[in-house]
Write an enzyme that holds these catalytic residues in place. Structure first.
Site, mmCIF file in Angstrom:
data_model
loop_
_atom_site.group_PDB
_atom_site.id
_atom_site.type_symbol
_atom_site.label_atom_id
_atom_site.label_comp_id
_atom_site.label_asym_id
_atom_site.label_seq_id
_atom_site.Cartn_x
_atom_site.Cartn_y
_atom_site.Cartn_z
ATOM 1 C CG ASP A 35 82.401 37.026 47.870
ATOM 2 O OD1 ASP A 35 83.636 36.882 47.913
ATOM 3 O OD2 ASP A 35 81.609 36.098 48.060
ATOM 4 C CG HIS A 64 77.892 33.651 50.801
ATOM 5 N ND1 HIS A 64 78.031 35.006 50.606
ATOM 6 C CD2 HIS A 64 78.979 33.084 50.218
ATOM 7 C CE1 HIS A 64 79.157 35.246 49.946
ATOM 8 N NE2 HIS A 64 79.744 34.088 49.697
ATOM 9 C CB CYS A 67 87.329 32.098 48.280
ATOM 10 S SG CYS A 67 88.080 32.055 49.934
#
Length: 314
Positions: free
Chosen positions: A20, A213, A246
């Site tokens: 991530d 998360h 993201c």
């Protein structure tokens, strides 16, 4: 909401910076450095690490060497190595490479799901059913985790209703997920919302609801972890130096910072099994590899308080 009378005695921090984190920056970290990261994190006590993602290299060149990093991780005793898989093809690679756990991301936001995976949420549920069938046919022991993202809101769609999050969580379990998790992908959650949704998720899935998360976009990641802890959640994703974001959520910063989260938990008397000095040393090393990229966190600036070492020695 009914809070448990005590917090968990132990919590697990799953390191997700190698996936991530790195997928959201431009710097390409060499495979040898990633392997050193995994080795040092394991030496510091981490036993769950998300080592990468089986996605096409043209889409995420930062993760093109996931198979090599996974192969090394498999040599370390007691380490559960996980990978993210976007579809059946990625899952087949995870199975073939011997991953201990694969995470299929599902966005509860219809708009984010289409932007991120080019599938509706229910199409992702159907993909998980195919993954489960492939896993079982292969005789693999690889666990399947359905990760429900944008569970607290979405920068593209806006509101995401808790009822839809819970519907999709149940659908993933019905389709064959071994476990499910909740993700605040864009950092919209607050502690009250986290407590409410975690309470409902635990009521629905019990022990199969396994992980929280939380992104730190607005500085609430650790507060949100605490709210989840109060409900009995005891596993959390985190990213060393807070790197990440993201691709389809402008403004979303990285996850809860691994070293800050470990410090908070240990200070509260919750055992993580982690060596904080070793984590801080690794953070300095990783920050050097990605110089110029944004990093986050507070512990590295202030250092460990002198009382912390005495408390740990008792």
């Amino acid at each position: 909401m009914n809070f448990p009378s005590s917090l968990p005695a132990r919590a697990v921090i799953r390191e997700v910076g190698l996936r991530d984190g790195l997928q959201s920056i431009r710097t390409l970290v060499p495979t040898a450095h990633k392997i050193e990261w995994v080795r040092a994190a394991h030496a510091a006590g981490q036993r769950e690490i998300e080592v990468g993602s089986f996605v096409p290299p043209r889409l995420l060149p930062q993760l093109a060497d996931t198979a090599e990093v996974l192969a090394f991780a498999k040599t370390l005793p007691g380490l559960r190595a996980s990978v993210l898989v976007p579809n059946l093809k990625g899952a087949e690679r995870a199975i073939a490479q011997g991953a201990d756990l694969m995470i299929l991301p599902l966005s509860a936001s219809h708009a984010h799901s289409l932007a991120n995976l080019r599938k509706t949420p229910d199409e992702v549920v159907a993909e998980l059913a195919r993954i489960r069938a492939a896993r079982d046919a292969a005789g693999s022991s690889c666990l399947i985790e359905g990760g429900v993202g944008t569970a607290f809101g979405c920068t593209i769609q806006g509101e995401v209703k808790p009822a839809e999050v819970l519907r999709l969580m149940q659908a993933l379990l019905d389709a064959g997920a071994d476990r499910v998790s909740l993700a605040d992908t864009v950092g919209w959650a607050d502690p009250a919302a986290v407590a409410r949704l975690c309470e409902q998720a635990l009521r629905l899935a019990g022990e199969r609801f396994c992980c929280g998360h939380f992104h730190d976009t607005r500085g609430l990641a650790l507060a949100n972890v605490h709210a989840a802890l109060q409900q009995g959640v005891a596993r959390f994703d985190a990213s060393l130096a807070g790197i990440g974001g993201c691709p389809h959520a402008p403004g979303a910063s990285g996850n809860a910072t691994t070293e800050d989260l470990a410090f908070m938990l240990e200070s509260m008397g919750i055992d993580t099994g982690l060596d904080l000095e070793a984590l801080l040393a690794l953070r300095r090393q990783v920050a050097g590899w990605i110089e110029g990229e944004p990093t986050h966190g507070s512990l590295w600036r202030a250092g460990l308080p002198s009382t912390f070492a005495r408390r740990a020695a008792r």
